[in-house]
Design a protein around this motif. Structure first.
Motif, PDB file in Angstrom:
ATOM      1  N   UNK A 134      73.924  68.030 -60.862  1.00 23.26           N
ATOM      2  CA  UNK A 134      72.878  69.027 -61.105  1.00 23.26           C
ATOM      3  C   UNK A 134      71.757  68.388 -61.918  1.00 23.26           C
ATOM      4  N   UNK A 135      70.551  68.859 -61.656  1.00 19.54           N
ATOM      5  CA  UNK A 135      69.381  68.400 -62.404  1.00 19.54           C
ATOM      6  C   UNK A 135      68.689  69.588 -63.053  1.00 19.54           C
ATOM      7  N   UNK A 136      68.129  69.351 -64.218  1.00 21.29           N
ATOM      8  CA  UNK A 136      67.337  70.357 -64.919  1.00 21.29           C
ATOM      9  C   UNK A 136      66.020  69.710 -65.303  1.00 21.29           C
ATOM     10  N   UNK A 137      64.975  70.053 -64.570  1.00 24.48           N
ATOM     11  CA  UNK A 137      63.646  69.510 -64.852  1.00 24.48           C
ATOM     12  C   UNK A 137      62.911  70.441 -65.798  1.00 24.48           C
ATOM     13  N   UNK A 138      62.377  69.894 -66.867  1.00 28.07           N
ATOM     14  CA  UNK A 138      61.719  70.723 -67.869  1.00 28.07           C
ATOM     15  C   UNK A 138      60.232  70.406 -67.957  1.00 28.07           C
ATOM     16  N   UNK A 139      59.472  71.408 -68.344  1.00 35.76           N
ATOM     17  CA  UNK A 139      58.054  71.232 -68.605  1.00 35.76           C
ATOM     18  C   UNK A 139      57.638  72.240 -69.658  1.00 35.76           C
ATOM     19  N   UNK A 140      56.514  71.944 -70.317  1.00 35.23           N
ATOM     20  CA  UNK A 140      56.018  72.861 -71.329  1.00 35.23           C
ATOM     21  C   UNK A 140      56.715  72.750 -72.668  1.00 35.23           C
ATOM     22  N   UNK A 141      57.534  71.696 -72.857  1.00 36.74           N
ATOM     23  CA  UNK A 141      58.212  71.507 -74.140  1.00 36.74           C
ATOM     24  C   UNK A 141      57.927  70.111 -74.662  1.00 36.74           C
ATOM     25  N   UNK A 142      58.008  69.981 -75.987  1.00 37.97           N
ATOM     26  CA  UNK A 142      58.000  68.654 -76.602  1.00 37.97           C
ATOM     27  C   UNK A 142      59.436  68.168 -76.549  1.00 37.97           C
ATOM     28  N   UNK A 143      59.713  67.351 -75.545  1.00 40.71           N
ATOM     29  CA  UNK A 143      61.088  67.022 -75.182  1.00 40.71           C
ATOM     30  C   UNK A 143      61.882  66.507 -76.375  1.00 40.71           C
ATOM     31  N   UNK A 144      61.247  65.735 -77.238  1.00 46.27           N
ATOM     32  CA  UNK A 144      61.953  65.125 -78.364  1.00 46.27           C
ATOM     33  C   UNK A 144      62.444  66.162 -79.362  1.00 46.27           C
ATOM     34  N   UNK A 145      61.886  67.362 -79.347  1.00 51.07           N
ATOM     35  CA  UNK A 145      62.252  68.402 -80.307  1.00 51.07           C
ATOM     36  C   UNK A 145      63.260  69.400 -79.757  1.00 51.07           C
ATOM     37  N   UNK A 146      63.762  69.147 -78.548  1.00 45.88           N
ATOM     38  CA  UNK A 146      64.593  70.144 -77.882  1.00 45.88           C
ATOM     39  C   UNK A 146      65.996  69.643 -77.591  1.00 45.88           C
ATOM     40  N   UNK A 147      66.906  70.594 -77.538  1.00 38.07           N
ATOM     41  CA  UNK A 147      68.235  70.385 -76.966  1.00 38.07           C
ATOM     42  C   UNK A 147      68.270  71.106 -75.624  1.00 38.07           C
ATOM     43  N   UNK A 148      68.985  70.533 -74.690  1.00 40.68           N
ATOM     44  CA  UNK A 148      69.162  71.144 -73.372  1.00 40.68           C
ATOM     45  C   UNK A 148      70.644  71.401 -73.157  1.00 40.68           C
ATOM     46  N   UNK A 149      70.961  72.598 -72.774  1.00 41.28           N
ATOM     47  CA  UNK A 149      72.350  72.958 -72.539  1.00 41.28           C
ATOM     48  C   UNK A 149      72.587  73.388 -71.105  1.00 41.28           C
ATOM     49  N   UNK A 150      73.814  73.182 -70.669  1.00 46.71           N
ATOM     50  CA  UNK A 150      74.253  73.706 -69.369  1.00 46.71           C
ATOM     51  C   UNK A 150      75.277  74.799 -69.625  1.00 46.71           C
ATOM     52  N   UNK A 151      75.107  75.896 -68.925  1.00 45.27           N
ATOM     53  CA  UNK A 151      76.002  77.029 -69.042  1.00 45.27           C
ATOM     54  C   UNK A 151      76.344  77.496 -67.637  1.00 45.27           C
ATOM     55  N   UNK A 152      77.406  78.284 -67.519  1.00 44.93           N
ATOM     56  CA  UNK A 152      77.754  78.790 -66.194  1.00 44.93           C
ATOM     57  C   UNK A 152      78.288  80.215 -66.307  1.00 44.93           C
ATOM     58  N   UNK A 153      78.153  80.916 -65.213  1.00 43.02           N
ATOM     59  CA  UNK A 153      78.643  82.295 -65.171  1.00 43.02           C
ATOM     60  C   UNK A 153      79.243  82.567 -63.804  1.00 43.02           C
ATOM     61  N   UNK A 154      80.524  82.899 -63.826  1.00 38.69           N
ATOM     62  CA  UNK A 154      81.225  83.266 -62.604  1.00 38.69           C
ATOM     63  C   UNK A 154      81.164  84.785 -62.437  1.00 38.69           C
ATOM     64  N   UNK A 155      81.334  85.288 -61.212  1.00 38.94           N
ATOM     65  CA  UNK A 155      81.270  86.737 -60.991  1.00 38.94           C
ATOM     66  C   UNK A 155      82.261  87.476 -61.870  1.00 38.94           C
ATOM     67  N   UNK A 156      81.787  88.489 -62.558  1.00 37.90           N
ATOM     68  CA  UNK A 156      82.645  89.312 -63.394  1.00 37.90           C
ATOM     69  C   UNK A 156      83.031  88.691 -64.711  1.00 37.90           C
ATOM     70  N   UNK A 157      82.461  87.536 -65.020  1.00 38.50           N
ATOM     71  CA  UNK A 157      82.800  86.863 -66.273  1.00 38.50           C
ATOM     72  C   UNK A 157      81.561  86.672 -67.127  1.00 38.50           C
ATOM     73  N   UNK A 158      81.801  86.431 -68.413  1.00 37.93           N
ATOM     74  CA  UNK A 158      80.695  86.173 -69.326  1.00 37.93           C
ATOM     75  C   UNK A 158      80.163  84.753 -69.120  1.00 37.93           C
ATOM     76  N   UNK A 159      78.909  84.574 -69.509  1.00 37.25           N
ATOM     77  CA  UNK A 159      78.322  83.240 -69.457  1.00 37.25           C
ATOM     78  C   UNK A 159      79.054  82.359 -70.461  1.00 37.25           C
ATOM     79  N   UNK A 160      79.393  81.146 -70.046  1.00 38.12           N
ATOM     80  CA  UNK A 160      80.110  80.238 -70.923  1.00 38.12           C
ATOM     81  C   UNK A 160      79.395  78.894 -71.004  1.00 38.12           C
TER      82      UNK A 160
END
Length: 129
Positions: free
Chosen positions: A20-46
């Motif tokens: 998977x890829x996550x392309x970002x724009x509009x941020x000062x990349x050095x000041x940010x953390x990027x996270x990956x999360x997932x959500x299955x049907x009927x479940x909370x985002x984890x």
């Protein structure tokens, strides 16, 4: 305006791999953390994984340790999630999210989804058995 765009989802058989890829724009990349999360049907985002590109710090949820690898191309402002040995339990919509960590201690990494302020639209990952 912060924009995060995920790509790379799809259908794969159990034991297979996907990136998977996550392309970002509009941020000062050095000041940010990027996270990956997932959500299955009927479940909370984890949470799945996170990276603070400027510090190189990373986090992995126990369920994906040893199978998923997060990395960053700082020049392109893209975060990747390499997923190997996929399992049907990994089936979910995967989201990337960004958090300004400019006021965090060096290397510190937020891991809770409620801390993240900007989200992508998500990409479906389906692992068949």
């Amino acid at each position: 305006e912060v924009q995060l765009v995920e790509s790379g989802g799809g259908l794969v058989q159990a034991g297979g791999s996907m990136r998977l890829s996550c392309a970002s724009s509009g941020i000062t990349y050095a000041d940010y953390a990027i996270g990956w999360f997932r959500q299955a049907p009927g479940k909370e985002r984890e949470r799945v994984s996170a990276i603070r590109p400027s510090a190189g710090s990373t986090y992995y949820e126990d369920s994906v340790k040893g199978r998923f690898t997060i990395s960053s191309d700082n020049a392109k402002k893209i975060v990747y999630l390499q997923m190997d040995n996929l399992k049907p339990a990994d089936t979910a919509v995967y989201f990337c999210a960004a958090k300004d960590v400019g006021d965090y201690f060096t290397g510190s990494l937020p891991i809770h989804p409620y801390l993240y302020t900007d989200w992508g639209q998500g990409t479906q990952v389906t692992v068949s058995s």
